[in-house]
Scaffold this active site. Structure first.
Site, PDB file in Angstrom:
ATOM      1  N   THR A  42       0.811  -1.222   0.000  1.00 23.42           N
ATOM      2  CA  THR A  42       0.000   0.000   0.000  1.00 23.42           C
ATOM      3  C   THR A  42       0.844   1.273   0.000  1.00 23.42           C
ATOM      4  OG1 THR A  42      -0.166  -0.120   2.401  1.00 23.42           O
ATOM      5  CG2 THR A  42      -1.960  -1.103   1.146  1.00 23.42           C
ATOM      6  N   GLY A  43       2.166   1.129   0.119  1.00 19.84           N
ATOM      7  CA  GLY A  43       3.039   2.309   0.061  1.00 19.84           C
ATOM      8  C   GLY A  43       3.126   2.821  -1.371  1.00 19.84           C
TER       9      GLY A  43
ATOM     10  N   LYS B 233      -3.822  -2.842   7.037  1.00 15.25           N
ATOM     11  CA  LYS B 233      -4.586  -2.568   5.818  1.00 15.25           C
ATOM     12  C   LYS B 233      -5.291  -3.826   5.300  1.00 15.25           C
ATOM     13  CE  LYS B 233      -3.405   1.802   5.363  1.00 15.25           C
ATOM     14  NZ  LYS B 233      -2.241   2.298   4.670  1.00 15.25           N
TER      15      LYS B 233
ATOM     16  N   THR C 126      14.639  -2.660  -0.638  1.00  8.71           N
ATOM     17  CA  THR C 126      14.963  -1.574   0.292  1.00  8.71           C
ATOM     18  C   THR C 126      16.461  -1.285   0.350  1.00  8.71           C
ATOM     19  OG1 THR C 126      13.125  -2.409   1.591  1.00  8.71           O
ATOM     20  CG2 THR C 126      14.525  -0.748   2.637  1.00  8.71           C
TER      21      THR C 126
ATOM     22  N   GLU D 276      31.275  -3.558 -11.609  1.00  2.85           N
ATOM     23  CA  GLU D 276      31.781  -2.205 -11.410  1.00  2.85           C
ATOM     24  C   GLU D 276      33.002  -2.267 -10.511  1.00  2.85           C
ATOM     25  OE1 GLU D 276      28.711  -0.680  -7.984  1.00  2.85           O
ATOM     26  OE2 GLU D 276      27.932  -0.861  -9.995  1.00  2.85           O
TER      27      GLU D 276
ATOM     28  N   HIS E 124      27.538   3.444  -5.062  1.00  2.00           N
ATOM     29  CA  HIS E 124      27.386   2.169  -4.391  1.00  2.00           C
ATOM     30  C   HIS E 124      28.455   2.103  -3.306  1.00  2.00           C
ATOM     31  CE1 HIS E 124      25.235   0.139  -8.007  1.00  2.00           C
ATOM     32  NE2 HIS E 124      24.395   0.742  -7.196  1.00  2.00           N
TER      33      HIS E 124
END
Lengths: 375, 289
Positions: free
Chosen positions: B17-18, B43, B97, B209, B247
């Protein structure tokens, strides 16, 4: 956040790790109070302090001010010495290396040990790798008893219980304060037992939300040393200034580095590396533009966007807001594609800012633009 | 075949729901991914794009067959949220995240290993098996089904190369972003191993990288086990020493972690090196001749 030696030692002490008795010397005159032989240690964040002359032993008799003046007038790899730690002189029988950190590609905390302490551990790793032992730590179960037994055997220390407790306490420092490195080099063997002669601690900036009081205290102390107090990390932007003229903004680190390479291949150099990071919205793009445009060497701006989580409508809003408030005094090249690119491109078109679809094309225009600005 | 996900993968979205969860659910559904349930505490009983939302993972797995999850839960709550996924034996967790405390990341990944959940990430863009399913942010239009397997640290770089390949008519089996580090639950080596085993993947593209040792470890694996052609590109050739570029792991320290040192190991392992996406295309075309 990198901690000063005395700060690391304070954390060690809270978890029962023995450290030498010591006092901080903020002003040169404070050293006049010292009576007994001691080690005078420059409190700086850079490595190689000993080799640079930042540690001196005082015999308790000779002119201490000469030593203090010498250390406090040093500049150690660009860092001024504004604080000394004076520690009791210790009779050392042996020196070990003990550290807890993690290996990212194994996704595992590790306990690193060596019987060769007090020297540069990288050099030990390179020349005598058999003298370093790395034990994986299972973060779910913690360090196991058999590993501690092995550690004592590997170091050749006969008081297994004492060493085990010290290692477990170091792991408590690592976990409790959200460290990413907790190193003791050297861990001294003395008549009275083990003693942490040095402390190198790095705390995880991402854990600040649950270590707020500690971070504030450490920043206050660091501010007192350097004269400028760093504020907490507020945005996710990475900004690194470089030597060239193309101001660069990317919405990914990988594409940012690729673009650095492409700019170089095209015969120019980026003025900076600027990546938006994990949180990307109009405000972040606007803030990034402010950072990049503040560099007077920027003759051309290149924005490289290929959004996944990042939304092109919001990127366009950020660029347009910057244009409305400040205007662009140098030419702009924008590569825009990815999530909601139609909306983003439409917004850019409405304010007459062209966008490119291909990265090489955008790079070539950005490089050509410098040459037009500086004939 | 593809690796890790296909058209039959049934996905749970944690934090549905975010803002990000909602938009990405919409994009995944539009691509054809079977997003069957969502979870946001408090929710439960609502829905997002027709996907039922539950308070707990327990409730979602009771009502649906679920074999992958994607999490958008913010850093302070991420550890517990991931534990909840792992406790319910969902075999693949895509952890998007960024900024989760490193101690928490290490616990999440280890707990997953012990309980049988493979964690992709954290800070990953996710993965896409073109024409079948995607879990994460890979823009669907930049990919097309084919026989090149791509693994990248950076999400954006995997979009960049995917887009270029697709425009050149070269399709992909699966494109995986492993995340920018400094800790990875699933590495480039892990992806290379799966691509080597996958019948449909004919060519492996590795996008790395500067900084760290992950490419070096992939190179060692390639040298010992990989028989398929590997094309590799290491970005950051023009990067200065001692500066971290976006990074956490992307930093050159001394002679370690440079584009040259990584390219040397990969070349010795039999990989062909490219310096731009256009060169990757040229190398693939050469291999196909």
């Amino acid at each position: 956040m990198n901690l000063y030696e005395f700060q690391g030692k304070q954390l060690y002490q809270t978890m029962g790790i023995p450290i030498p008795k010591g006092q901080l010397i903020w002003q040169k005159e404070d050293a006049k109070r010292l009576e007994k032989a001691c080690a005078l240690k420059a409190q700086v964040l850079t490595g190689g302090r000993g080799k640079a002359g930042g540690i001196k032993l005082w015999d308790g008799k000779s002119d201490i001010m000469a030593l203090v003046n010498h250390i406090m007038d040093l500049n150690i790899h660009g860092e001024a010495v504004n604080l000394l730690l004076a520690e009791e002189a210790i009779h050392i029988k042996d020196e070990y290396y003990v550290a807890i950190t993690y290996k990212g590609s194994d996704a595992q905390p590790i306990l690193v040990l060596s019987p060769e302490g007090g020297v540069d551990i990288e050099a030990v790793a390179e020349h005598t790798p058999e003298k370093i032992c790395t034990l994986p730590i299972d973060p779910v179960t913690g360090i196991k008893a058999y590993q501690l037994k092995y550690a004592a055997e590997f170091l050749g220390y006969d008081k297994e219980e004492e060493l085990s407790q010290l290692i477990l306490n170091l792991y408590r420092v690592y976990k409790t304060y959200d460290a990413t490195l907790a190193e003791i080099n050297p861990l001294a063997v003395t008549e009275k037992g083990l003693l942490a002669l040095d402390a190198k601690v790095v705390l995880d900036d991402h854990a600040e939300f649950r270590q707020e009081a500690l971070f504030n205290q450490l920043r206050d102390e660091a501010g007192k040393i350097t004269g400028t107090r760093e504020s907490g990390h507020k945005d996710t932007i990475t900004y690194v200034e470089l030597d060239g003229n193309v101001g660069l903004i990317s919405d990914g680190a990988g594409t940012g580095m690729l673009t650095l390479d492409l700019i170089k291949d095209a015969g120019a150099q980026a003025a900076n590396f600027c990546e938006l990071g994990g949180i990307t919205n109009a405000q972040v793009m606007y803030d990034a533009l402010k950072k990049v445009m503040a560099n007077p060497n920027v003759k051309s701006v290149l924005i490289v966007l290929i959004g996944g989580f990042n939304r092109m409508d919001e990127m366009a809003d950020g660029i347009i807001r910057y244009q409305e408030e400040y205007g662009f005094h140098v030419p702009l090249s924008i590569r825009m594609c990815g999530t909601l690119e139609e909306v983003g491109k439409e917004k850019m078109q409405a304010v007459n800012i062209p966008t490119y679809d291909q990265l090489p094309e955008a790079v070539i225009h950005a490089v050509k633009n410098i040459q037009e600005v500086t004939p | 075949m593809t690796i890790l996900i296909n058209k039959d993968t049934k996905v749970l979205v944690q934090g549905i729901t975010g803002r990000s969860g909602r938009l990405q659910t919409e994009n995944m559904l539009a691509y054809g991914t079977q997003v069957v349930a969502g979870v946001t505490p408090g929710k439960g009983g609502t829905s997002v794009q027709g996907v039922p939302v539950y308070n707990y993972v327990k409730e979602a797995v009771a009502s649906h067959d679920i074999n992958a999850a994607i999490s958008f839960v913010p850093p302070p709550f991420a550890k517990d949220a991931c534990f909840e996924i792992i406790d319910h034996k969902i075999p693949l967790l895509v952890l998007t995240t960024e900024g989760i405390p490193e101690n928490d990341v290490l616990e999440i990944i280890q707990y997953g290993r012990l309980k049988g959940t493979r964690v992709l990430g954290p800070g990953t863009a996710g993965l896409i098996s073109p024409g079948e399913a995607k879990i994460g942010a890979h823009p669907g239009r930049m990919y097309t089904k084919g026989e090149v397997g791509i693994v990248s640290k950076s999400g954006a770089l995997s979009y960049e190369v995917g887009k270029n390949l697709t425009e050149a008519g070269i399709g992909q089996t699966t494109v995986v972003g492993v995340g920018g580090g400094p800790i990875w639950g699933f590495t480039q080596k892990d992806a290379v191993e799966l691509f080597q085993q996958d019948d449909e993947t004919k060519i492996i593209v590795l996008l790395g990288e500067i900084g760290g040792s992950m490419e070096d470890e992939a190179a060692a694996y390639i040298k010992a086990h990989v028989t398929k052609p590997v094309i590799a590109m290491i970005v950051g050739r023009a990067a200065p020493e001692g500066k971290s570029l976006g990074h956490a792991g992307a930093i050159i320290e001394g002679s370690k972690g440079t584009a040259e040192s990584k390219a040397a190991l990969l070349t010795a392992a039999g990989a062909k090196m490219a310096t731009t996406p256009q060169e990757i295309i040229a190398l693939i075309k050469e291999l196909r001749m």
